[in-house]
Design a protein around this motif. Structure first.
Motif, mmCIF file in Angstrom:
data_model
loop_
_atom_site.group_PDB
_atom_site.id
_atom_site.type_symbol
_atom_site.label_atom_id
_atom_site.label_comp_id
_atom_site.label_asym_id
_atom_site.label_seq_id
_atom_site.Cartn_x
_atom_site.Cartn_y
_atom_site.Cartn_z
ATOM 1 N N SER A 148 0.926 -0.986 0.175
ATOM 2 C CA SER A 148 -0.373 -0.069 -0.182
ATOM 3 C C SER A 148 0.546 0.967 -0.236
ATOM 4 O O SER A 148 2.223 1.272 0.779
ATOM 5 N N VAL A 149 -0.069 2.598 -0.241
ATOM 6 C CA VAL A 149 1.320 3.577 -0.490
ATOM 7 C C VAL A 149 -0.107 4.521 -0.130
ATOM 8 O O VAL A 149 -1.123 4.903 0.066
ATOM 9 N N LYS A 150 0.366 5.124 1.388
ATOM 10 C CA LYS A 150 0.484 6.966 1.264
ATOM 11 C C LYS A 150 0.569 7.830 1.043
ATOM 12 O O LYS A 150 2.071 7.966 1.601
ATOM 13 N N ILE A 151 0.521 8.385 0.673
ATOM 14 C CA ILE A 151 1.374 10.128 -0.033
ATOM 15 C C ILE A 151 0.748 10.850 1.397
ATOM 16 O O ILE A 151 -0.088 10.864 1.552
ATOM 17 N N LEU A 152 1.881 11.321 1.683
ATOM 18 C CA LEU A 152 1.492 11.932 3.536
ATOM 19 C C LEU A 152 0.919 13.860 2.804
ATOM 20 O O LEU A 152 2.209 14.205 1.313
ATOM 21 N N ALA A 153 0.757 14.324 2.665
ATOM 22 C CA ALA A 153 0.306 15.300 3.633
ATOM 23 C C ALA A 153 0.456 16.815 2.903
ATOM 24 O O ALA A 153 -0.112 17.595 2.489
#
Length: 158
Positions: A148-153
């Motif tokens: 999974s990929v979580k893009i940091l805001a």
């Protein structure tokens, strides 16, 4: 051999040239500076000055611009991350953050705006990423491997 016998090799150290000590020395009078004028004085040589002629740096046109909003990112390819996992430097069970990549030696300097994952190479491990950005091909490859990929805001906003 005694301590008082120790000498430098022949020609290892040169004695400094003493300028301005008479014409017989070869470096007298002007002291190797030529003759007269501004550049014969100490510390006043003007960089880029061409004697009143328009200097070269002003004759040439300006090119390009500096983007104030450009992000300083580290780019890392998936193949490089997979190598680190196989070498045991990167934990496959933990989340992959910029700190984890620096600790594993995948990236050497920590850019101030984070890390971007690029899709070059093959990813076999199931990994969870928390990064500033990722290319579409990288996201597809990570999700194909089950990760999974979580893009940091904070990094995605200017």
């Amino acid at each position: 051999m005694k301590l008082n016998d120790i000498r430098d090799n022949e020609g290892a150290s040169k004695s400094r040239i003493r300028v301005g000590r008479g014409i017989g020395s070869g470096k007298g009078k002007t002291g190797g500076r030529g003759v007269k004028g501004q550049k014969a004085r100490a510390g006043v040589a003007v960089k880029g000055f061409e004697g009143g002629q328009m200097p070269l740096y002003r004759r040439l046109p300006k090119r390009g611009f500096h983007n104030l909003f450009a992000k300083d990112l580290n780019e890392v390819n998936l193949g490089r991350i997979q190598q680190a996992v196989e070498a045991g430097k990167l934990d496959a069970k933990g989340t992959v953050t910029i700190e984890a990549l620096v600790a594993a030696g995948v990236i050497t300097r920590q850019a101030k705006d984070g890390v971007k994952i690029l899709g070059v190479g093959e990813l076999k491990s199931k990994l969870a990423f928390e990064v500033a950005g990722a290319s579409k091909s990288a996201v597809a490859a990570i999700e194909k491997a089950g990760g999974s990929v979580k893009i940091l805001a904070a990094a995605s906003q200017a």
